[in-house]
Write a protein that holds these residues in place. Sequence first.
Motif, PDB file in Angstrom:
ATOM      1  N   ILE A 242       0.817  -1.225   0.000  1.00 35.08           N
ATOM      2  CA  ILE A 242       0.000   0.000   0.000  1.00 35.08           C
ATOM      3  C   ILE A 242       0.851   1.275   0.000  1.00 35.08           C
ATOM      4  N   PRO A 243       1.924   1.399   0.824  1.00 34.37           N
ATOM      5  CA  PRO A 243       2.733   2.627   0.731  1.00 34.37           C
ATOM      6  C   PRO A 243       3.320   2.851  -0.661  1.00 34.37           C
ATOM      7  N   LEU A 244       3.743   1.757  -1.335  1.00 36.34           N
ATOM      8  CA  LEU A 244       4.264   1.900  -2.692  1.00 36.34           C
ATOM      9  C   LEU A 244       3.163   2.305  -3.661  1.00 36.34           C
ATOM     10  N   TYR A 245       1.961   1.716  -3.490  1.00 36.47           N
ATOM     11  CA  TYR A 245       0.820   2.047  -4.344  1.00 36.47           C
ATOM     12  C   TYR A 245       0.444   3.522  -4.208  1.00 36.47           C
ATOM     13  N   GLU A 246       0.455   4.020  -2.978  1.00 35.61           N
ATOM     14  CA  GLU A 246       0.117   5.429  -2.743  1.00 35.61           C
ATOM     15  C   GLU A 246       1.089   6.347  -3.467  1.00 35.61           C
ATOM     16  N   SER A 247       2.355   5.943  -3.498  1.00 37.63           N
ATOM     17  CA  SER A 247       3.375   6.755  -4.171  1.00 37.63           C
ATOM     18  C   SER A 247       3.244   6.674  -5.689  1.00 37.63           C
ATOM     19  N   VAL A 248       3.052   5.456  -6.209  1.00 37.40           N
ATOM     20  CA  VAL A 248       2.989   5.247  -7.662  1.00 37.40           C
ATOM     21  C   VAL A 248       1.689   5.786  -8.256  1.00 37.40           C
ATOM     22  N   GLN A 249       0.553   5.475  -7.615  1.00 37.12           N
ATOM     23  CA  GLN A 249      -0.752   5.805  -8.181  1.00 37.12           C
ATOM     24  C   GLN A 249      -1.180   7.251  -7.905  1.00 37.12           C
ATOM     25  N   PHE A 250      -0.914   7.716  -6.674  1.00 36.13           N
ATOM     26  CA  PHE A 250      -1.414   9.042  -6.275  1.00 36.13           C
ATOM     27  C   PHE A 250      -0.310  10.025  -5.904  1.00 36.13           C
ATOM     28  N   HIS A 251       0.950   9.590  -6.000  1.00 36.89           N
ATOM     29  CA  HIS A 251       2.113  10.459  -5.744  1.00 36.89           C
ATOM     30  C   HIS A 251       2.095  11.070  -4.344  1.00 36.89           C
ATOM     31  N   LEU A 252       1.697  10.264  -3.361  1.00 39.23           N
ATOM     32  CA  LEU A 252       1.698  10.748  -1.982  1.00 39.23           C
ATOM     33  C   LEU A 252       3.123  10.758  -1.436  1.00 39.23           C
ATOM     34  N   THR A 253       3.427  11.750  -0.598  1.00 41.85           N
ATOM     35  CA  THR A 253       4.746  11.840   0.035  1.00 41.85           C
ATOM     36  C   THR A 253       4.797  10.929   1.261  1.00 41.85           C
ATOM     37  N   GLU A 254       6.008  10.773   1.823  1.00 32.96           N
ATOM     38  CA  GLU A 254       6.153   9.979   3.041  1.00 32.96           C
ATOM     39  C   GLU A 254       5.318  10.559   4.176  1.00 32.96           C
ATOM     40  N   LEU A 255       5.260  11.897   4.266  1.00 33.34           N
ATOM     41  CA  LEU A 255       4.466  12.531   5.323  1.00 33.34           C
ATOM     42  C   LEU A 255       2.986  12.216   5.154  1.00 33.34           C
ATOM     43  N   GLN A 256       2.488  12.262   3.916  1.00 33.47           N
ATOM     44  CA  GLN A 256       1.071  11.948   3.672  1.00 33.47           C
ATOM     45  C   GLN A 256       0.770  10.480   3.963  1.00 33.47           C
TER      46      GLN A 256
END
Length: 407
Positions: A242-256
């Motif tokens: 899920i953390p990788l998906y958030e970064s790849v799909q929605f470009h969320l930062t580590e803080l988000q």
Amino acid sequence: MLRTAFQRYINNFRGFSREIWILTVITYINRAGTMVLPFLSKYLKEDLHFSYSDVGSIIAFCGAGSMIGSWLGGKLSDKIGFYRIMIFSLLTTGILLFFLEFVTTFYGLCAAMFGIFIIADMFRPAMFVSLGVYAKPENRTRALTLVRLAVNLGFATGPALGGLIIMFIGYRGLFWADGGTCIIAILLFWMLVKEKKVAPHATQQEADEAAGKSVFKDKPFWIFQVTCLIVGILFFQLFNTIPLYESVQFHLTELQTGLLLTLNGLIIFLFEMPIVSFVERKNINKIKITLVGSFLMAISMFLLLINVWVGIMLVMMVFMTFGEIFSFPFSNSVAVSRAPKGHIGRYMAVYTMSFGAAQILSSKIGMQIVQYYGYSANWIFMGCLGIVGSVFGIWTNSLIQKENKML
């Protein structure tokens, strides 16, 4: 009305011993500092540039170490006492984490994570045994829930702090924060809590019952562990795919990403204790509650198929969190209730081992599916797996009902 509701909420926290409150505080300190796990997959993928398959393998070694550590922790808690195991586990883990930043090769990380998790997860069954010793029998599920509240309040603050540490110091700052809080927490425990021996030895009748009820012969318990395993597999998606998906799909930062996990902790802090107290007062079947939790986690996985709206991550987190609330405290209570006197450590070892196995399978299966078939295939697989977990819960409940009729 608001004052009455607040008073009811506060009443849920009454009746605990001093030792339980100290355990709760040191658990919070430890968990607030547990910043490595939520960002481990991102650290391995984005900072050390490993492939999805290699990331899954390294995290699988964490799970393998967790399984061995859980078994050792439970076995040794029955042999030499939970107190020594807890102190050894957290103190040694804290020291080892200081050196983890210097390990950057694939095989080095596999070996290091395997060793650290063996020692770190000796703590969990020992801590479960300590709850049985320091809590009154009628308060044990609530005592576990109180400690889980501390865990999740720690997760509510830890990941957000971890995101800030990554932004300003880098990933390696997480190892120092995690190691330092392990050491601080266990030193406080050692100074404030005196060792208390496990309850008196079982009577001859209880010893005979225990001999005839080995953990390896307890069929309903093992079937229930399948539900626990599946719940764990879905839960650990929060820390690998899920953390990788958030970064790849929605470009969320580590803080988000950290703030999403903070939401998880806050919901548990607000709702878990009242829900547990209600279930205990109404004497609701705990196995049925656990299978509902598995079903809610399945829904959370299916929700991730909606990949065009970033808000779905919030909705997913709400379903996942309530799945946790309905699964973890009650599954633990079921495991404890199956154990005869003198065998609690062994039962809790198997119970915690199921989550070590879940960590292995969650990371390896999830990462392999993502690498070869994409994220959507992983969400479909995990969602279907959650439904299977509910079915095993129904089977367990049926077996225990038949067992009770024969008594």
